[in-house]
Design an enzyme around this catalytic site. Structure first.
Site, short mmCIF file in Angstrom:
data_model
loop_
_atom_site.label_atom_id
_atom_site.label_comp_id
_atom_site.label_asym_id
_atom_site.label_seq_id
_atom_site.Cartn_x
_atom_site.Cartn_y
_atom_site.Cartn_z
N GLY A 209 0.74 -1.31 -0.07
CA GLY A 209 -0.07 -0.05 -0.11
C GLY A 209 0.60 1.39 -0.03
N GLN A 210 2.05 1.04 -0.07
CA GLN A 210 2.73 2.54 0.06
C GLN A 210 2.72 3.40 -1.20
OE1 GLN A 210 3.98 -0.79 0.29
NE2 GLN A 210 5.89 -0.99 1.34
N LYS A 211 2.51 4.62 -0.90
CA LYS A 211 2.20 5.58 -2.05
C LYS A 211 2.81 5.30 -3.27
CE LYS A 211 0.73 10.31 -1.76
NZ LYS A 211 -0.01 10.61 -0.45
#
Ligand code: G3D
Length: 185
Positions: A69-71
């Site tokens: 889910g990291q940007k």
């Protein structure tokens, strides 16, 4: 291969469901998948920024795609949308600061044409943390009542630590998908 084994094979394939686990980083996606299946979880691809785990869930085989889910990698989510039956959107209910980011990402994701038929389970995770928002509050903050009327969705409060809510959530998701795609069962 005999006809029977071919039929068996097709039937087996039919029982597969493809589930995409998404949400901001640190929301608890990995912990939830591990908790739901304990040691039985087989990780197919632990590298590349995503894991595919196959778990047995009642009579179904769930292929769970756990996408980071990291940007920086959110823009790659779209590569995993094909044939997704169910979406599990995991929320860190204690991380109030990031809830607007969370709402934005969720609504962006749901705009995807290829996900328009997918059932949506929202896990309001980390309910064990004091001060975590309750599921009803998360509904408001994420504006879930504003979702397209055709969307099948449900929110369940849970804790990946205690296990509370996890089965309730997955039961609903699997039933909802089954009623759509395995109508003859
Ligand atoms: P992700 O896969 O969505 O990025 P993780 O998230 O599963 O790696 O979890 C992120 C952190 O939140 C982890 O803490 C994990 O232990 C914690 N966590 C996950 N679910 C819960 C929960 O239900 N309750 C609480 N209290 N914590 C949870 P660390 O410290 O290992 O980074």
């Amino acid at each position: 291969m005999g006809l029977l084994s071919i039929i068996r094979k097709i039937k087996k394939k039919e029982k597969e469901m493809r589930i995409l686990m998404v949400g901001l980083d640190n929301s608890g996606k990995t912990t939830i998948v591990l908790k739901i299946n304990g040691e039985d979880t087989s990780v197919i691809s632990p590298t590349l920024g995503f894991n595919i785990r196959t778990i047995r869930y009642s009579k179904y085989s769930l292929n769970i795609w756990d996408v980071g889910g990291q940007k920086t990698i959110r823009s790659y989510w779209r590569n995993y949308f094909e044939q997704t039956d169910g979406l599990v959107w995991v929320v860190d209910s204690s991380d109030v600061r990031r809830l607007s980011d969370c709402r934005l990402e969720l609504h962006n994701l749901l705009k995807e044409e290829r996900l328009s038929g997918a059932s949506l389970l929202v896990f309001a995770n980390k309910q064990d943390i004091q001060g975590a928002l309750k599921p009803e509050e998360i509904v408001k903050v994420l504006n879930l009542d504003g979702l397209d009327k055709t969307r099948h969705w449900k929110i369940v409060g849970c804790s990946a630590y205690t296990g509370e809510g996890l089965l309730e959530g997955f039961d609903w998701l699997v039933q909802d998908i089954a009623s759509r795609i395995y109508m003859l069962d």
